[in-house]
Design a protein around this motif. Structure first.
Motif, PDB file in Angstrom:
ATOM      1  N   LEU A  92       0.862  -1.179   0.000  1.00  0.00           N
ATOM      2  CA  LEU A  92       0.000   0.000   0.000  1.00  0.00           C
ATOM      3  C   LEU A  92       0.896   1.225   0.000  1.00  0.00           C
ATOM      4  CD1 LEU A  92      -2.678   1.510   0.193  1.00  0.00           C
ATOM      5  CD2 LEU A  92      -2.605   1.200   2.676  1.00  0.00           C
ATOM      6  N   THR A  93       0.811   2.024  -1.059  1.00  0.00           N
ATOM      7  CA  THR A  93       1.676   3.184  -1.238  1.00  0.00           C
ATOM      8  C   THR A  93       0.835   4.452  -1.329  1.00  0.00           C
ATOM      9  OG1 THR A  93       3.525   2.044  -2.291  1.00  0.00           O
ATOM     10  CG2 THR A  93       3.162   4.322  -2.947  1.00  0.00           C
ATOM     11  N   THR A  98       8.519  -1.762  -3.460  1.00  0.00           N
ATOM     12  CA  THR A  98       8.240  -3.052  -2.827  1.00  0.00           C
ATOM     13  C   THR A  98       7.916  -4.074  -3.917  1.00  0.00           C
ATOM     14  OG1 THR A  98       7.377  -2.049  -0.801  1.00  0.00           O
ATOM     15  CG2 THR A  98       6.698  -4.304  -1.257  1.00  0.00           C
ATOM     16  N   LYS A  99       8.464  -5.272  -3.779  1.00  0.00           N
ATOM     17  CA  LYS A  99       8.220  -6.320  -4.765  1.00  0.00           C
ATOM     18  C   LYS A  99       6.917  -7.032  -4.428  1.00  0.00           C
ATOM     19  CE  LYS A  99      12.210  -5.470  -6.659  1.00  0.00           C
ATOM     20  NZ  LYS A  99      12.319  -4.768  -7.940  1.00  0.00           N
ATOM     21  N   ALA A 100       5.856  -6.667  -5.155  1.00  0.00           N
ATOM     22  CA  ALA A 100       4.541  -7.283  -4.965  1.00  0.00           C
ATOM     23  C   ALA A 100       3.877  -7.421  -6.330  1.00  0.00           C
ATOM     24  CB  ALA A 100       3.669  -6.444  -4.033  1.00  0.00           C
ATOM     25  N   ASN A 101       3.033  -8.431  -6.483  1.00  0.00           N
ATOM     26  CA  ASN A 101       2.305  -8.613  -7.735  1.00  0.00           C
ATOM     27  C   ASN A 101       1.382  -7.424  -7.985  1.00  0.00           C
ATOM     28  OD1 ASN A 101       3.569 -11.079  -7.811  1.00  0.00           O
ATOM     29  ND2 ASN A 101       1.749 -12.263  -7.271  1.00  0.00           N
ATOM     30  N   ASN A 102       1.095  -7.156  -9.257  1.00  0.00           N
ATOM     31  CA  ASN A 102       0.252  -6.006  -9.606  1.00  0.00           C
ATOM     32  C   ASN A 102      -1.118  -6.063  -8.944  1.00  0.00           C
ATOM     33  OD1 ASN A 102       2.223  -4.839 -11.188  1.00  0.00           O
ATOM     34  ND2 ASN A 102       1.467  -5.733 -13.104  1.00  0.00           N
ATOM     35  N   ASP A 103      -1.688  -7.266  -8.838  1.00  0.00           N
ATOM     36  CA  ASP A 103      -3.024  -7.379  -8.244  1.00  0.00           C
ATOM     37  C   ASP A 103      -2.987  -7.310  -6.719  1.00  0.00           C
ATOM     38  OD1 ASP A 103      -1.781  -9.836  -7.904  1.00  0.00           O
ATOM     39  OD2 ASP A 103      -3.590 -11.014  -8.290  1.00  0.00           O
ATOM     40  N   LYS A 104      -1.780  -7.187  -6.149  1.00  0.00           N
ATOM     41  CA  LYS A 104      -1.634  -7.055  -4.698  1.00  0.00           C
ATOM     42  C   LYS A 104      -0.980  -5.726  -4.334  1.00  0.00           C
ATOM     43  CE  LYS A 104      -1.538 -12.051  -3.990  1.00  0.00           C
ATOM     44  NZ  LYS A 104      -0.824 -13.220  -3.438  1.00  0.00           N
ATOM     45  N   THR A 105      -1.029  -4.780  -5.287  1.00  0.00           N
ATOM     46  CA  THR A 105      -0.460  -3.451  -5.094  1.00  0.00           C
ATOM     47  C   THR A 105      -1.585  -2.418  -5.120  1.00  0.00           C
ATOM     48  OG1 THR A 105       1.608  -4.107  -6.155  1.00  0.00           O
ATOM     49  CG2 THR A 105       1.165  -1.760  -6.011  1.00  0.00           C
ATOM     50  N   PHE A 106      -1.611  -1.547  -4.116  1.00  0.00           N
ATOM     51  CA  PHE A 106      -2.704  -0.584  -3.956  1.00  0.00           C
ATOM     52  C   PHE A 106      -2.130   0.805  -3.686  1.00  0.00           C
ATOM     53  CE2 PHE A 106      -4.028  -4.785  -2.689  1.00  0.00           C
ATOM     54  CZ  PHE A 106      -5.249  -4.951  -3.326  1.00  0.00           C
ATOM     55  N   TYR A 107      -2.897   1.832  -4.089  1.00  0.00           N
ATOM     56  CA  TYR A 107      -2.442   3.208  -3.947  1.00  0.00           C
ATOM     57  C   TYR A 107      -3.468   4.032  -3.188  1.00  0.00           C
ATOM     58  CZ  TYR A 107       0.809   1.583  -7.452  1.00  0.00           C
ATOM     59  OH  TYR A 107       1.758   0.854  -8.117  1.00  0.00           O
ATOM     60  N   ALA A 108      -2.977   4.797  -2.217  1.00  0.00           N
ATOM     61  CA  ALA A 108      -3.830   5.680  -1.423  1.00  0.00           C
ATOM     62  C   ALA A 108      -3.561   7.114  -1.859  1.00  0.00           C
ATOM     63  CB  ALA A 108      -3.526   5.506   0.060  1.00  0.00           C
ATOM     64  N   ASN A 160      -9.841   6.533   6.487  1.00  0.00           N
ATOM     65  CA  ASN A 160     -11.004   5.847   5.948  1.00  0.00           C
ATOM     66  C   ASN A 160     -10.688   5.357   4.536  1.00  0.00           C
ATOM     67  OD1 ASN A 160     -13.677   4.950   6.137  1.00  0.00           O
ATOM     68  ND2 ASN A 160     -14.430   6.741   5.019  1.00  0.00           N
ATOM     69  N   GLY A 161     -10.950   4.110   4.274  1.00  0.00           N
ATOM     70  CA  GLY A 161     -10.587   3.483   3.001  1.00  0.00           C
ATOM     71  C   GLY A 161      -9.352   2.626   3.169  1.00  0.00           C
ATOM     72  N   ALA A 162      -8.284   3.219   3.726  1.00  0.00           N
ATOM     73  CA  ALA A 162      -7.043   2.464   3.910  1.00  0.00           C
ATOM     74  C   ALA A 162      -7.211   1.370   4.960  1.00  0.00           C
ATOM     75  CB  ALA A 162      -5.910   3.407   4.307  1.00  0.00           C
ATOM     76  N   ARG A 163      -7.856   1.708   6.087  1.00  0.00           N
ATOM     77  CA  ARG A 163      -7.965   0.709   7.156  1.00  0.00           C
ATOM     78  C   ARG A 163      -8.882  -0.444   6.752  1.00  0.00           C
ATOM     79  NH1 ARG A 163     -11.206   4.933   9.066  1.00  0.00           N
ATOM     80  NH2 ARG A 163     -13.320   4.323   9.670  1.00  0.00           N
TER      81      ARG A 163
END
Length: 269
Positions: free
Chosen positions: A184-185, A231-241, A253-256
């Motif tokens: 989560l970035t 961070t080395k993570a698959n595209n479907d396991k990478t999220f942006y805030a 709110n949203g991140a948690r």
């Protein structure tokens, strides 16, 4: 305070403390594996722990939140100017004095890989009374000399941080070792990208240092986007805030809700 590279007086480190905590949880739960949410420096600690325990790390899922994989220029700001971190009553000057001997501040400073990706993170302006100012964007080696020789910061902490941030560590991928990695970035929040130091001399020839408004880039207000997003993570396991600051990445709110969903497999909206 000890970060990842610091060593306690008994010779142990935070890596040893993490290993002991994981073993304690395994004993309490009769489970062989744990799941971790790692925020900021915690992500560096998890990476180093897995790197040192590749065959028996006992981590199933690691959710990496705002991790400064390549460092952050804001840590260099703490060394040069201090920072109140938005805490009322916390003195920038006192944080500067304290930070100069805290291993974690050096662990969080930009690495060589950060420089390779984002370029110079320190600019020096030598002000001349009767001539044009001399302006220089420091390269990585020059920045090290600037911190150690020009400003006299802690050389042991600096060298330990250099030993931590090897190319192998900065690009370390936990997935081949069986860790299910999520990222989560934070992005699109103004973040320090380059510090500008202005130098001059008083009438007695003593050096004077002043700092201009730093160059601002995208990130989470503390960690630049490129550092956290490495961070080395698959595209479907990478999220942006979007528009969330570093300290709120776990609780906004949203991140948690996202973190709970990733951890438990639930579907909170």
């Amino acid at each position: 305070r000890f970060g990842v590279s610091g060593v306690f007086s008994n010779g142990s480190s935070t890596i040893d403390l993490l290993k002991a905590k994981i073993d304690e949880i395994r004993d309490l739960t009769d489970s062989d594996r744990v799941e971790i949410i790692a925020h900021s420096t915690g992500g560096l600690l998890v990476k180093k722990y897995v790197q040192e325990n590749p065959g028996d790390h006992h981590i199933d899922k690691a959710i990496m939140v705002g991790v400064p994989n390549l460092g952050a220029p804001k840590a260099t700001k703490v060394l040069l100017e201090g920072d109140s971190f938005g805490v009322i009553g916390l003195s920038d000057g006192e944080m500067k004095k304290i930070g100069q001997n805290m291993p974690v501040v050096y662990d969080l400073a930009p690495s060589q890989q950060y420089f390779n990706v984002n370029g110079s993170f320190v600019k020096v302006v030598d002000q001349k009374l009767f001539a044009l100012d001399k302006v220089k964007d420091l390269n990585y080696d020059e920045t090290g000399n600037f911190l150690l020789n020009d400003h006299g910061f802690n050389s042991l902490a600096y060298q330990n941080a250099q030993s931590l941030h090897t190319p192998e560590f900065d690009s370390f991928d936990m997935r081949p070792l069986g860790v299910d990695v999520y990222e989560l970035t934070g992005c699109k929040t103004g973040t320090i990208g380059q510090l500008v130091e202005k130098r001059s001399k008083d009438i007695f020839g003593n050096a004077l240092y002043n700092y201009e408004q730093p160059k601002i880039i995208t990130g989470d207000q503390t960690v630049p986007f490129e550092s956290s997003d490495s961070t080395k993570a698959n595209n479907d396991k990478t999220f942006y805030a979007l528009k969330i600051n570093h300290g709120s990445l776990l609780s906004a709110n949203g991140a948690r809700q996202l973190l709970v969903n990733l951890l438990t497999g639930s579907n909170l909206n």
